[in-house]
Design a protein around this motif. Structure first.
Motif, mmCIF file in Angstrom:
data_model
loop_
_atom_site.group_PDB
_atom_site.id
_atom_site.type_symbol
_atom_site.label_atom_id
_atom_site.label_comp_id
_atom_site.label_asym_id
_atom_site.label_seq_id
_atom_site.Cartn_x
_atom_site.Cartn_y
_atom_site.Cartn_z
ATOM 1 N N UNK A 1 0.857 -1.198 0.000
ATOM 2 C CA UNK A 1 0.000 0.000 0.000
ATOM 3 C C UNK A 1 0.888 1.242 0.000
ATOM 4 N N UNK B 1 0.938 4.340 -2.641
ATOM 5 C CA UNK B 1 0.788 5.753 -2.266
ATOM 6 C C UNK B 1 1.990 6.565 -2.750
ATOM 7 N N UNK C 1 -3.160 1.456 -2.313
ATOM 8 C CA UNK C 1 -2.345 2.631 -1.984
ATOM 9 C C UNK C 1 -2.588 3.766 -2.967
ATOM 10 N N UNK C 2 -2.626 3.416 -4.248
ATOM 11 C CA UNK C 2 -2.868 4.437 -5.272
ATOM 12 C C UNK C 2 -4.280 5.022 -5.109
ATOM 13 N N UNK D 1 -6.023 5.213 -2.296
ATOM 14 C CA UNK D 1 -6.034 6.086 -1.115
ATOM 15 C C UNK D 1 -5.418 7.445 -1.454
ATOM 16 N N UNK D 2 -4.309 7.401 -2.199
ATOM 17 C CA UNK D 2 -3.641 8.651 -2.574
ATOM 18 C C UNK D 2 -4.560 9.483 -3.468
#
Lengths: 317, 281
Positions: free
Chosen positions: A67, A71, B130-131, B133-134
């Protein structure tokens, strides 16, 4: 021997927590992820200050690493925090593929590293993490020595674009690096200039090296003491310059000497300037439960052990 | 906007590319690639809002796609090049020394379209989360898509990701499972059964869409349904029923074509079954 005053006693994990908060204030893209150890690894202040930039993943470290990589792709500076054992060994493949090979801007922050984790015992006392991490291409490996340096390192890595492994610990240890000491990734700090032996130390053992240096001075031995906070990239110039002068080395780390700092320094010397090298570190063993101080004694990580190793190294010159 | 016939014509060419790439280097994974050719054509030529001419790793203000089962790189490379991410002639370098088209995808050589390495299975859903969430943090309303093999769901990390996305309402994520019931050692049901996959995802608080991945019309219907379910508090999974090796009669439905390259003779046979529609590279 230069005099180092104890400025206080604090755990290096608190340096990480305070550094993370500061990095978060300086850069709105800093995010933090934790796997159910928020208070243990001192991420609470960041979480409270920036709740929208904190991700609780639960006890799922593999997921956390990947994750964080996702990000980071989208422009975040992603710090992940858990115990060093779970931040490295448990998730080696995720780090290798999603972080290092993909060169994502993830900061792997491993707390409770080494034998001084203490009572929890060998399952949690990782002594192989530096080796695991330094072997992966693209990875920077940092093992600061006290609260101040850990705080500095935590902030500094937010400005480095790429994967970093930051290693720190649980027990309260002396603070002796002043807040205004410059911190630069990959740049060793010469804590004491000397001519008889080079003591190269990282992490909690830097303080032991200073204590050893004071006692050695009383014995008429003038030790050069180098604080290697960045194990990769290694400050080869500082080490070779010192060894050219002193002619022998003792490396000190709270880690397996095989694969650790000793291994890095030995390789450097064997290629450039072969000289006697002795080590202070763990000799192919797992740790065990006990008080941190007692474990340091039992596993030979104290200033007395450094002094003996210095005598051996000098004798081999 | 591409029609069904146009998309079918693209996927036929993509299948030709897959056979030629894998045959060209005598290695690679044709089975899953062929099975996913229709989906990938639909995604890249209709569904995804993307900027092929201006690819960025960050993917801000566009949809993002992550291939978690990286071994089906031939289908991805083909679709990316056909969509204009890089020249189609580069497909000839697949798996060769010095190529940007590595056996398994990587961003290391700056191949447009690829953002993260994959190949070691089970990581792509987490990366997609992750992408996603970003994207939410950045105020970007676009979606994140991930593609997985069904055998890949045997990896524990997938279920960490499934639990996280359901619990945290990652509702800008669409994960697609290539449900062909085939993996290297045999049928997924025989190697390690997934049980009732639909019920499992529902239990983890996901929306579930089923579609026939080798029927372009149903593929578009399924992708459309999935999109309409996003941004409503739940991640969306598409259970995409396909046949491994679809489009080549002697490969179809056989797990042995997971990672075996066709011989020259077999490749000729396969290509005779696939119409050249956009010109071979």
């Amino acid at each position: 021997m230069k005099k180092y005053n104890v400025l206080g006693n604090k755990d290096t994990r608190s340096g990480f927590g305070d550094g993370l908060l500061e990095a978060g204030k300086r850069n709105p893209n800093v995010v933090a992820l934790c796997a159910d150890l928020t208070e243990s690894v001192k991420m609470t202040a960041f979480k409270e200050e920036f709740p929208d930039r904190f991700v609780q993943v639960g006890i799922a470290e593999s997921n956390m690493v990947s994750i964080a990589a996702g990000m980071a792709l989208s422009g975040k500076v992603a710090y992940i925090g858990t115990f060093a054992a779970f931040a490295t060994g448990r998730v080696y493949d995720q780090i290798r593929q999603s972080v290092a090979y993909s060169n994502t801007n993830v900061k792997i922050c491993g707390s409770h590293a080494g034998i001084t984790l203490g009572e929890d015992g060998a399952t949690h006392q990782i002594l192989e993490d530096i080796g695991l991490m330094k072997m992966i291409p693209n990875m920077v490996v940092i093992n600061p020595c006290d609260y101040n340096q850990t705080k500095q390192a935590t902030i500094a890595i937010s400005e480095h674009n790429g994967p970093v492994y930051l290693r720190f610990g649980r027990p309260k240890v002396p603070i002796f690096i002043s807040e205004d000491t410059p911190f630069e990734i990959g740049k060793a700090i010469v804590l004491n200039e000397g001519k008889d032996v080079t003591i190269i130390a990282t992490g909690h053992l830097v303080w032991e090296a200073i204590v050893a240096g004071e006692k050695l001075a009383e014995q008429g031995i003038d030790a050069e003491i180098i604080n290697i906070h960045t194990i990769k990239p290694l400050d080869t110039e500082a080490i070779l310059r010192s060894v050219n002068k002193t002619g022998c080395v003792v490396s000190c780390e709270e880690h397996q000497y095989n694969g650790g700092l000793n291994d890095s320094v030995s390789q450097l010397l064997s290629r450039n300037n072969p000289k006697p090298i002795e080590y202070i570190g763990i000799d192919d063993k797992f740790g065990e439960s006990g008080k941190p101080e007692d474990l340091m004694v039992k596993y030979g990580l104290k200033s007395e052990n450094i002094i003996s190793a210095v005598h051996k190294a000098i004798k081999r010159k | 906007m591409a029609t069904i016939a146009e998309l079918e014509s693209i996927s036929s060419q993509v299948r030709r590319d897959i056979i030629r790439m894998v045959n060209g280097c005598s290695s690679g994974h044709p089975g899953g690639s062929l099975g996913c050719a229709d989906l990938m054509s639909a995604l890249y030529f209709k569904e995804l809002d993307i900027k092929p001419e201006n690819f960025t790793i960050e993917g801000n203000k566009e949809d993002m796609f992550f291939l978690s089962n990286g071994h089906i790189s031939p289908v991805w490379y083909s679709v990316l090049s056909r969509r204009g991410f890089f020249p189609t002639k580069e497909l000839a370098t697949f798996r060769q020394l010095g190529s940007r088209l590595q056996g398994h995808p990587t961003p290391k050589y700056n191949l447009p379209g690829v953002r993260v390495a994959s190949g070691s299975l089970g990581q792509g859903m987490s990366v997609g989360i992750g992408a996603a969430l970003a994207k939410k943090m950045n105020g970007c309303g676009h979606l994140v898509y991930t593609l997985h093999g069904d055998g890949e769901l045997q990896e524990g990390q997938i279920w960490e990701a499934v639990m996280f996305a359901g619990s945290n309402k990652v509702d800008n994520l669409i994960s697609i499972i290539d449900y062909n019931n085939a993996q290297i050692d045999g049928k997924v049901d025989n190697v390690l059964t997934l049980g009732n996959l639909k019920e499992k995802f529902l239990a983890f608080n996901w929306e579930v869409v089923e579609m026939q991945g080798n029927d372009m019309e149903d593929c578009l219907r399924g992708l459309n349904d999935a999109k309409s379910l996003t941004k409503n508090g739940k991640p969306v999974v598409i259970l995409m029923h396909t046949l491994m090796g679809y489009g080549v009669d002697f490969m179809q439905g056989l797990n042995k074509w997971h990672g075996t390259a066709p011989t020259d003779e077999q490749a000729t046979n396969a290509l005779s079954q696939l119409k050249e529609t956009l010109g071979d590279y």
